[in-house]
Design a protein around this motif. Structure first.
Motif, PDB file in Angstrom:
ATOM      1  N   SER A  95     -92.242  50.124  37.362  1.00 53.13           N
ATOM      2  CA  SER A  95     -91.189  50.316  38.368  1.00 53.13           C
ATOM      3  C   SER A  95     -91.642  51.253  39.488  1.00 53.13           C
ATOM      4  CB  SER A  95     -89.913  50.836  37.722  1.00 53.13           C
ATOM      5  OG  SER A  95     -90.093  52.164  37.267  1.00 53.13           O
ATOM      6  N   LYS A  96     -92.642  52.114  39.205  1.00 51.81           N
ATOM      7  CA  LYS A  96     -93.189  53.014  40.218  1.00 51.81           C
ATOM      8  C   LYS A  96     -94.367  52.385  40.972  1.00 51.81           C
ATOM      9  CE  LYS A  96     -92.209  57.198  37.553  1.00 51.81           C
ATOM     10  NZ  LYS A  96     -92.848  58.288  36.785  1.00 51.81           N
ATOM     11  N   GLY A  97     -94.736  51.154  40.606  1.00 54.93           N
ATOM     12  CA  GLY A  97     -95.856  50.494  41.264  1.00 54.93           C
ATOM     13  C   GLY A  97     -97.211  50.830  40.675  1.00 54.93           C
ATOM     14  N   GLU A  98     -97.240  51.492  39.524  1.00 52.62           N
ATOM     15  CA  GLU A  98     -98.503  51.827  38.857  1.00 52.62           C
ATOM     16  C   GLU A  98     -98.860  50.687  37.891  1.00 52.62           C
ATOM     17  OE1 GLU A  98     -98.746  55.876  37.372  1.00 52.62           O
ATOM     18  OE2 GLU A  98     -97.215  56.492  38.823  1.00 52.62           O
ATOM     19  N   ALA A 121     -99.556  50.436  33.759  1.00 52.83           N
ATOM     20  CA  ALA A 121     -98.483  49.713  33.058  1.00 52.83           C
ATOM     21  C   ALA A 121     -99.071  48.556  32.257  1.00 52.83           C
ATOM     22  CB  ALA A 121     -97.457  49.193  34.060  1.00 52.83           C
ATOM     23  N   ASP A 122    -100.071  47.867  32.832  1.00 51.74           N
ATOM     24  CA  ASP A 122    -100.702  46.750  32.125  1.00 51.74           C
ATOM     25  C   ASP A 122    -101.364  47.227  30.835  1.00 51.74           C
ATOM     26  OD1 ASP A 122    -101.596  43.996  31.827  1.00 51.74           O
ATOM     27  OD2 ASP A 122    -103.585  44.768  32.296  1.00 51.74           O
ATOM     28  N   GLN A 123    -101.996  48.392  30.864  1.00 51.68           N
ATOM     29  CA  GLN A 123    -102.596  48.938  29.638  1.00 51.68           C
ATOM     30  C   GLN A 123    -101.537  49.131  28.556  1.00 51.68           C
ATOM     31  OE1 GLN A 123    -104.944  52.476  30.326  1.00 51.68           O
ATOM     32  NE2 GLN A 123    -105.854  51.600  32.183  1.00 51.68           N
ATOM     33  N   MET A 124    -100.390  49.647  28.955  1.00 45.49           N
ATOM     34  CA  MET A 124     -99.298  49.867  27.998  1.00 45.49           C
ATOM     35  C   MET A 124     -98.774  48.538  27.449  1.00 45.49           C
ATOM     36  SD  MET A 124     -98.794  53.177  27.765  1.00 45.49           S
ATOM     37  CE  MET A 124    -100.571  53.305  27.883  1.00 45.49           C
ATOM     38  N   PHE A 125     -98.532  47.585  28.357  1.00 46.03           N
ATOM     39  CA  PHE A 125     -97.997  46.288  27.933  1.00 46.03           C
ATOM     40  C   PHE A 125     -98.991  45.516  27.070  1.00 46.03           C
ATOM     41  CE2 PHE A 125     -95.175  46.425  31.931  1.00 46.03           C
ATOM     42  CZ  PHE A 125     -94.114  46.965  31.235  1.00 46.03           C
TER      43      PHE A 125
END
Length: 198
Positions: free
Chosen positions: A50-53, A57-61
């Motif tokens: 949501s912050k554009g990072e 975020a992909d690493q987390m997902f």
């Protein structure tokens, strides 16, 4: 027709042998602690996206989907995040093929061994650079089919079709997957696209 009363009782050794035989094609149960860890990764990934990072975020997902490939919410959020990362350009990063050579080799090796979890994990590494890569999405889709997680399978096929709507093999796979979960309108649309090209 045999009833439950007619069936011979199985001994415990026989049951454990059956479980071992199907262990390669079934998802293993997720412990409560692992589920909690995956959920924390998901929540953190959602905030980052949501912050554009998008990279972080992909690493987390990816951790979430690798840990629980049958979780549709994890899969959908991973793919949505990647589409945002590339402004929905339908082609991903420049020179994605070169950047994913190692992950593709791991994917092919996992396919040979029928290690479907590792196929998905390596495939997700490739999608980081091009979430519309039809070949990789097809491979992940086949792994989902082997693991019997059709909803996730369909998500990968949908994004593959976004990038290549006229691909006959993808449409055929998608038609079968949609039919399995009784989404017949979508299955028919895939078959119509195939017919239009013949």
């Amino acid at each position: 027709m045999a009833t439950k009363k007619d069936e011979k009782p199985k001994d415990e050794g026989q049951d454990s042998q059956i479980e071992e035989d199907v262990g390669d094609t079934n998802l293993k149960p997720i412990s409560a602690s692992q589920r909690s860890r995956l959920q924390k990764c998901f929540e953190h990934g959602s905030k980052l996206s949501s912050k554009g990072e998008f990279d972080y975020a992909d690493q987390m997902f990816r951790q979430c989907v690798s840990g629980d490939p049958g979780n549709l919410i994890y899969t959908q959020n991973l793919l949505t995040n990647l589409k945002k990362k590339y402004n929905n350009n339908k082609k991903g990063a420049k020179m994605a093929g070169l950047r994913t050579a190692g992950a593709k080799a791991r994917l092919k090796n996992a396919q040979r061994k029928k290690n479907w979890g590792d196929v998905i994990k390596a495939g997700l590494e490739c999608l980081h650079y091009n979430p519309w890569d039809a070949g990789i999405l097809g491979d992940i889709s086949k792994a989902c089919e082997a693991l019997e997680i059709p909803e996730s399978q369909i998500e990968y096929l949908k994004i593959a079709l976004e990038g290549n709507l006229k691909n006959i093999a993808l449409n055929r796979s998608a038609a079968i997957a949609f039919a399995k979960i009784a989404q017949f309108d979508e299955a028919i649309a895939c078959l119509e696209r195939i017919a239009a090209q013949q």
